[in-house]
Write an enzyme that holds these catalytic residues in place. Structure first.
Site, PDB file in Angstrom:
ATOM      1  N   ASP A  47      63.872  69.348  26.730  1.00 25.68           N
ATOM      2  CA  ASP A  47      63.082  68.811  27.847  1.00 25.68           C
ATOM      3  C   ASP A  47      61.594  68.683  27.480  1.00 25.68           C
ATOM      4  OD1 ASP A  47      62.611  67.790  30.480  1.00 25.68           O
ATOM      5  OD2 ASP A  47      61.915  69.764  31.105  1.00 25.68           O
TER       6      ASP A  47
ATOM      7  N   ARG B 228      69.313  55.642  33.232  1.00 30.36           N
ATOM      8  CA  ARG B 228      69.158  56.833  34.070  1.00 30.36           C
ATOM      9  C   ARG B 228      68.882  56.434  35.512  1.00 30.36           C
ATOM     10  NH1 ARG B 228      64.371  61.379  33.977  1.00 30.36           N
ATOM     11  NH2 ARG B 228      65.675  63.218  34.286  1.00 30.36           N
TER      12      ARG B 228
ATOM     13  N   ARG C 290      61.515  64.105  45.247  1.00 34.34           N
ATOM     14  CA  ARG C 290      60.108  64.355  44.961  1.00 34.34           C
ATOM     15  C   ARG C 290      59.614  63.487  43.796  1.00 34.34           C
ATOM     16  NH1 ARG C 290      60.389  67.401  40.371  1.00 34.34           N
ATOM     17  NH2 ARG C 290      62.324  68.576  40.188  1.00 34.34           N
TER      18      ARG C 290
HETATM   19  C1  0GY Z   1      62.938  66.173  33.597  1.00 29.39           C
HETATM   20  C2  0GY Z   1      62.678  66.693  34.938  1.00 29.39           C
HETATM   21  C3  0GY Z   1      61.746  66.261  35.822  1.00 29.39           C
HETATM   22  C4  0GY Z   1      61.102  64.997  35.742  1.00 29.39           C
HETATM   23  C5  0GY Z   1      61.764  63.846  35.462  1.00 29.39           C
HETATM   24  O1  0GY Z   1      61.932  61.557  35.378  1.00 29.39           O
HETATM   25  C6  0GY Z   1      61.195  62.509  35.624  1.00 29.39           C
HETATM   26  O2  0GY Z   1      60.028  62.380  35.990  1.00 29.39           O
HETATM   27  O3  0GY Z   1      63.003  63.864  35.057  1.00 29.39           O
HETATM   28  C7  0GY Z   1      61.458  67.089  37.001  1.00 29.39           C
HETATM   29  O4  0GY Z   1      60.349  66.991  37.543  1.00 29.39           O
HETATM   30  O5  0GY Z   1      62.355  67.871  37.417  1.00 29.39           O
HETATM   31  O6  0GY Z   1      64.085  66.101  33.186  1.00 29.39           O
HETATM   32  O7  0GY Z   1      61.995  65.793  32.905  1.00 29.39           O
END
Ligand code: 0GY
Length: 301
Positions: A251, A126, A132
């Site tokens: 999610d 990924r 952010r």
């Molecule tokens: C998700 C979305 C979020 C976080 C992450 O890798 C991550 O920290 O993907 C988000 O904050 O939008 O898919 O878990």
């Protein structure tokens, strides 16, 4: 809720008691976007993380999988664990073959580290471009990683904000592997389906190697629960146009939702599926055929 929490957490806790969904997923359904976090005293969170999640271990994930009527999980590494994939890999190893994973790796990752993760069930890497969540990294770094993982047949998962797609277009379209876009490239669902940013994402999807997750109404919706109505036309459009290259996931445990302000009920999320994939055939592709082809090709229907 029995999992412990870290002291500096800015989490919202995942729903402790989700509703049993009315929608019954087809046999063999895969939750293709979920996470495991910690427990932090065993699998510490990354020092460079931008948020601290609630502890959400593998046993809770597997119990939720069974409760919601799914058979398999794809566990995606999130930024709060950085490039230490131990918690995710531990979940795969203890899943009895019912979980595959997507890793985040450091610039200096070695071939033998990739091989070990492959053995454990990792099938993708990924790249996160959401500012952010991560500090930006040069494309060159990613190119080296792609060369390494392509040998193992892995795909690339990309996470970005809709407004950043134009800038990353040349790089994303140059990738030689299957590329899976998290959360449909985060459209602004308060706009129309003809919005230029969403139109650009649909153009990206027209390329045969690009897939998308029709996920995260809880993050993208402004109309909110329980129906997340504004999210539905966008997801339905993507499923209808690209039925063989879409994935769905809960999610869970919905990290970093403090900024959004609510925690979804996972049962309600499952009940959105028939509104997004409106026929049994579309549902089977979304929940079974597509994720099996990508993550368990040896057992795909
Ligand atoms: C998700 C979305 C979020 C976080 C992450 O890798 C991550 O920290 O993907 C988000 O904050 O939008 O898919 O878990």
């Amino acid at each position: 809720m029995t999992d412990g929490f870290t002291m500096d957490a800015d989490w919202l806790a995942f729903h402790p008691n989700p509703a049993r969904p009315d929608f019954g997923p087809p046999a063999g359904a895969v939750d293709a976007h979920c996470h495991v976090f910690g427990p932090g005293d065993h699998f510490p969170y990354a020092p460079e993380r931008k948020y601290t999640p609630c502890d959400a271990g593998r046993d809770r994930l597997f119990a939720l999988r069974d409760f919601l009527g799914f058979e398999r999980n794809v566990v995606v590494q999130a930024t709060c664990h950085g490039t230490d994939n131990s918690a995710m890999v531990d979940a795969l190893i203890h899943s009895g073959g019912k979980a595959r994973g997507v890793a985040a790796v450091a610039a200096g990752v070695t071939r033998s580290e990739i091989a070990a993760m492959h053995e454990a069930g990792v099938r993708g890497v990924r790249f996160n471009y959401v500012k952010r969540l991560v500090d930006p990294k040069p494309d060159l770094l990613y190119r080296r990683i792609i060369d390494l993982v392509a040998e193992f047949g892995w795909h690339v998962v990309i996470y970005f904000e809709a407004a950043d797609l134009a800038e990353k277009w040349d790089f994303f379209t140059s990738l030689p592997t299957i590329v899976v876009v998290d959360h449909m490239g985060r459209p602004d669902v308060t706009k129309s389906l003809g919005d230029p940013d969403f139109a650009r994402f649909l153009r990206l999807m027209e390329r045969g190697n690009i897939w998308a997750k029709v996920t995260c109404p809880e993050r993208l919706s402004r109309s909110g629960p329980p129906g997340y109505d504004d999210f539905v036309p966008f997801a339905r459009e993507v499923v209808g146009r690209f039925p063989d290259r879409v994935l769905w996931g809960t999610d869970w445990p919905h990290p970093n939702m403090a900024m959004v302000g609510h925690m979804p009920d996972d049962g309600w999320l499952v009940d959105m599926i028939p509104r997004i994939a409106t026929t049994a055939e579309l549902q089977r592709k979304l929940l079974v055929d597509n994720p099996m082809r990508l993550y368990w090709p040896e057992a795909a229907p």
